[in-house]
Design an enzyme around this catalytic site. Structure first.
Site, PDB file in Angstrom:
ATOM      1  N   ASN A  55     -20.454  -9.254 -18.213  1.00  9.16           N
ATOM      2  CA  ASN A  55     -19.494  -9.253 -19.340  1.00  9.16           C
ATOM      3  C   ASN A  55     -18.004  -8.310 -19.223  1.00  9.16           C
ATOM      4  OD1 ASN A  55     -19.328  -9.957 -22.263  1.00  9.16           O
ATOM      5  ND2 ASN A  55     -19.300  -7.561 -22.408  1.00  9.16           N
TER       6      ASN A  55
ATOM      7  N   ARG B 290       1.267  -2.940   7.049  1.00 11.52           N
ATOM      8  CA  ARG B 290       2.138  -2.107   7.802  1.00 11.52           C
ATOM      9  C   ARG B 290       2.881  -2.595   8.673  1.00 11.52           C
ATOM     10  NH1 ARG B 290      -3.071   1.682   8.873  1.00 11.52           N
ATOM     11  NH2 ARG B 290      -3.927  -0.404   8.642  1.00 11.52           N
TER      12      ARG B 290
ATOM     13  N   GLN C  55      -6.954  -0.591  12.094  1.00 11.79           N
ATOM     14  CA  GLN C  55      -7.732  -2.077  12.241  1.00 11.79           C
ATOM     15  C   GLN C  55      -8.711  -2.133  13.558  1.00 11.79           C
ATOM     16  OE1 GLN C  55      -8.270  -3.937   9.561  1.00 11.79           O
ATOM     17  NE2 GLN C  55      -6.544  -3.888   8.189  1.00 11.79           N
TER      18      GLN C  55
ATOM     19  N   ASP D 176      -5.593  -6.920  -6.546  1.00 13.21           N
ATOM     20  CA  ASP D 176      -6.627  -6.694  -5.330  1.00 13.21           C
ATOM     21  C   ASP D 176      -7.486  -5.258  -6.042  1.00 13.21           C
ATOM     22  OD1 ASP D 176      -8.447  -6.372  -3.408  1.00 13.21           O
ATOM     23  OD2 ASP D 176      -7.140  -5.281  -1.944  1.00 13.21           O
ATOM     24  N   LEU D 177      -8.242  -5.761  -7.122  1.00 16.84           N
ATOM     25  CA  LEU D 177      -9.019  -4.455  -7.949  1.00 16.84           C
ATOM     26  C   LEU D 177     -10.341  -4.700  -7.619  1.00 16.84           C
ATOM     27  CD1 LEU D 177      -6.816  -4.190 -11.347  1.00 16.84           C
ATOM     28  CD2 LEU D 177      -6.529  -3.085  -9.143  1.00 16.84           C
ATOM     29  N   LYS D 178     -10.961  -5.675  -6.904  1.00 17.13           N
ATOM     30  CA  LYS D 178     -12.211  -5.905  -6.439  1.00 17.13           C
ATOM     31  C   LYS D 178     -13.362  -5.358  -7.679  1.00 17.13           C
ATOM     32  CE  LYS D 178     -11.266  -4.824  -1.660  1.00 17.13           C
ATOM     33  NZ  LYS D 178      -9.784  -4.509  -1.796  1.00 17.13           N
TER      34      LYS D 178
ATOM     35  N   THR E 138     -15.240  -4.208   5.256  1.00 14.31           N
ATOM     36  CA  THR E 138     -15.331  -4.114   6.555  1.00 14.31           C
ATOM     37  C   THR E 138     -15.545  -2.497   6.989  1.00 14.31           C
ATOM     38  OG1 THR E 138     -13.063  -3.871   6.327  1.00 14.31           O
ATOM     39  CG2 THR E 138     -13.827  -5.814   7.482  1.00 14.31           C
TER      40      THR E 138
ATOM     41  N   LYS F 293       0.569  -8.085  -2.506  1.00 11.36           N
ATOM     42  CA  LYS F 293      -0.699  -7.658  -2.956  1.00 11.36           C
ATOM     43  C   LYS F 293      -0.816  -6.238  -3.749  1.00 11.36           C
ATOM     44  CE  LYS F 293      -4.111  -6.135  -0.047  1.00 11.36           C
ATOM     45  NZ  LYS F 293      -4.812  -4.857  -0.598  1.00 11.36           N
TER      46      LYS F 293
ATOM     47  N   HIS G  30     -16.276  -4.996  -9.931  1.00 14.14           N
ATOM     48  CA  HIS G  30     -17.844  -5.008  -9.625  1.00 14.14           C
ATOM     49  C   HIS G  30     -18.484  -4.455 -10.934  1.00 14.14           C
ATOM     50  CE1 HIS G  30     -21.179  -4.291  -6.569  1.00 14.14           C
ATOM     51  NE2 HIS G  30     -21.725  -4.806  -7.509  1.00 14.14           N
ATOM     52  N   ASP G  31     -19.124  -5.046 -11.728  1.00 16.08           N
ATOM     53  CA  ASP G  31     -19.722  -4.362 -13.065  1.00 16.08           C
ATOM     54  C   ASP G  31     -20.653  -5.304 -13.609  1.00 16.08           C
ATOM     55  OD1 ASP G  31     -20.150  -2.581 -15.285  1.00 16.08           O
ATOM     56  OD2 ASP G  31     -18.248  -1.706 -14.884  1.00 16.08           O
ATOM     57  N   ILE G  32     -21.205  -5.064 -14.707  1.00 22.58           N
ATOM     58  CA  ILE G  32     -22.089  -6.266 -15.313  1.00 22.58           C
ATOM     59  C   ILE G  32     -21.350  -7.223 -15.846  1.00 22.58           C
ATOM     60  CG2 ILE G  32     -23.491  -4.479 -16.049  1.00 22.58           C
ATOM     61  CD1 ILE G  32     -22.111  -5.016 -19.141  1.00 22.58           C
TER      62      ILE G  32
ATOM     63  N   ASP H  73       0.925  -1.142  -0.012  1.00 20.92           N
ATOM     64  CA  ASP H  73      -0.118   0.047   0.034  1.00 20.92           C
ATOM     65  C   ASP H  73       0.925   1.121  -0.081  1.00 20.92           C
ATOM     66  OD1 ASP H  73      -2.157  -1.260   0.052  1.00 20.92           O
ATOM     67  OD2 ASP H  73      -2.414  -1.685   2.093  1.00 20.92           O
TER      68      ASP H  73
HETATM   69  O1  C5P Z   1      -1.664  -2.195   6.935  1.00 27.25           O
HETATM   70  P1  C5P Z   1      -2.688  -3.336   7.047  1.00 27.25           P
HETATM   71  O2  C5P Z   1      -2.171  -4.901   7.550  1.00 27.25           O
HETATM   72  O3  C5P Z   1      -3.733  -2.942   7.884  1.00 27.25           O
HETATM   73  O4  C5P Z   1      -3.254  -3.581   5.547  1.00 27.25           O
HETATM   74  C1  C5P Z   1      -4.303  -4.450   5.420  1.00 27.25           C
HETATM   75  C2  C5P Z   1      -4.601  -4.617   3.952  1.00 27.25           C
HETATM   76  O5  C5P Z   1      -5.668  -5.576   3.733  1.00 27.25           O
HETATM   77  C3  C5P Z   1      -4.755  -3.316   3.128  1.00 27.25           C
HETATM   78  O6  C5P Z   1      -4.390  -3.268   1.819  1.00 27.25           O
HETATM   79  C4  C5P Z   1      -6.350  -3.355   3.255  1.00 27.25           C
HETATM   80  O7  C5P Z   1      -6.807  -2.308   2.361  1.00 27.25           O
HETATM   81  C5  C5P Z   1      -6.611  -4.520   3.021  1.00 27.25           C
HETATM   82  N1  C5P Z   1      -8.153  -4.867   3.486  1.00 27.25           N
HETATM   83  C6  C5P Z   1      -8.530  -4.837   4.936  1.00 27.25           C
HETATM   84  N2  C5P Z   1      -9.754  -5.192   5.235  1.00 27.25           N
HETATM   85  C7  C5P Z   1     -10.404  -5.656   4.181  1.00 27.25           C
HETATM   86  C8  C5P Z   1     -10.113  -5.933   2.912  1.00 27.25           C
HETATM   87  C9  C5P Z   1      -8.973  -5.456   2.658  1.00 27.25           C
HETATM   88  O8  C5P Z   1      -7.672  -4.427   5.660  1.00 27.25           O
HETATM   89  N3  C5P Z   1     -11.899  -6.216   4.642  1.00 27.25           N
END
Ligand code: C5P
Length: 243
Positions: free
Chosen positions: A81, A222, A201, A73-75, A132, A46, A77-79, A24
């Protein structure tokens, strides 16, 4: 049956490191400097939206040339196709894992799964259930049930659509493992080594706790990326797990 076995043969492997380091960083240079300090035998990497927008497929290729397997990790979400085409493009980059939002629905997830299955090096395809950042109130505002109801429902739909697994919190891992079986892949962020700070978190688990709860892969950012010696931080996490 033959076709199914063929698909499995083509799959990127589930063997290998269970730690996924979240790159990140706002700048490509920072991501590559960190990667230079890490060992591909110890972790996967990632790449999320910001870094991909900045570094593009060329960054993925350079990290792969260093030996790293990539979770893109681009998640999506669309139609159906559009998501299928994006997943196929990701698979053709040779990434190890790619993801979509389960809220895109069964037809979208099935289209994504068929798209990656058609590529010779099929990546693992997983779904995000509920972000989350949502709580019961923000889901209610959208007309959706609370996370305790919605997460297992979306995980079930993901498995039925043929996906390999879901991203979930380690708190949800044991329930999803029990409901969806041993081959369903659980990828868990929100992991903090025993001595680390939680940052932003809220509900964290240690690496050992998360693995014991049924997690297959731990996404850690981190505690490794912000450590003075990232490879030492990673090695100490591996020691903590082994211990
Ligand atoms: O620095 P840290 O360990 O908190 O990073 C967690 C990674 O997981 C980040 O890239 C964050 O965007 C991702 N993530 C998350 N919770 C989610 C989905 C993804 O922390 N539910």
């Amino acid at each position: 049956m033959g076709e199914r076995l063929q698909q499995r043969d083509n799959r990127h492997t589930r063997q290998g490191p269970r730690l996924i380091v979240a790159l990140d960083f706002p700048a490509v240079r920072q991501a590559e400097e960190l990667a230079a300090k890490l060992e591909p035998t110890a972790c996967r990497l990632k790449i999320g939206k910001e870094l991909f927008v900045r570094g593009g497929p060329q960054l993925i290729e350079r990290l792969q040339a260093r030996g790293f397997e990539i979770f893109l990790d681009l998640k999506f979400h669309d139609i159906p196709n559009t998501v299928a085409a994006a997943c196929r493009a990701a698979a053709e980059l040779g990434v190890w894992m790619v993801n979509v939002h389960a809220l895109g629905g069964s037809a979208m997830m099935q289209a994504a799964q068929e798209a990656v299955a058609a590529v010779s090096t099929r990546p693992l395809l997983i779904a995000v259930t509920v972000l989350t950042s949502h709580d019961a109130a923000s889901l209610r505002e959208l007309g959706l049930p609370e996370p305790a109801v919605l997460v297992p429902q979306l995980a079930r739909l993901a498995r039925q659509a043929g996906l390999d697994g879901v991203v979930c919190s380690a708190q949800e891992a044991s329930l999803l493992r029990a409901r969806e079986g041993s081959s369903f892949c659980l990828v868990t962020p929100g992991i903090r080594p025993a001595a680390a700070q939680a940052d932003d978190q809220r509900r964290v688990m240690t690496p050992a706790e998360a693995l014991a709860a049924g997690s297959d892969y731990l996404v850690i950012g981190r505690p490794i990326t912000a450590a003075p010696d990232p490879m030492a931080a990673l090695a100490s996490i591996l020691d903590e797990i082994a211990g």
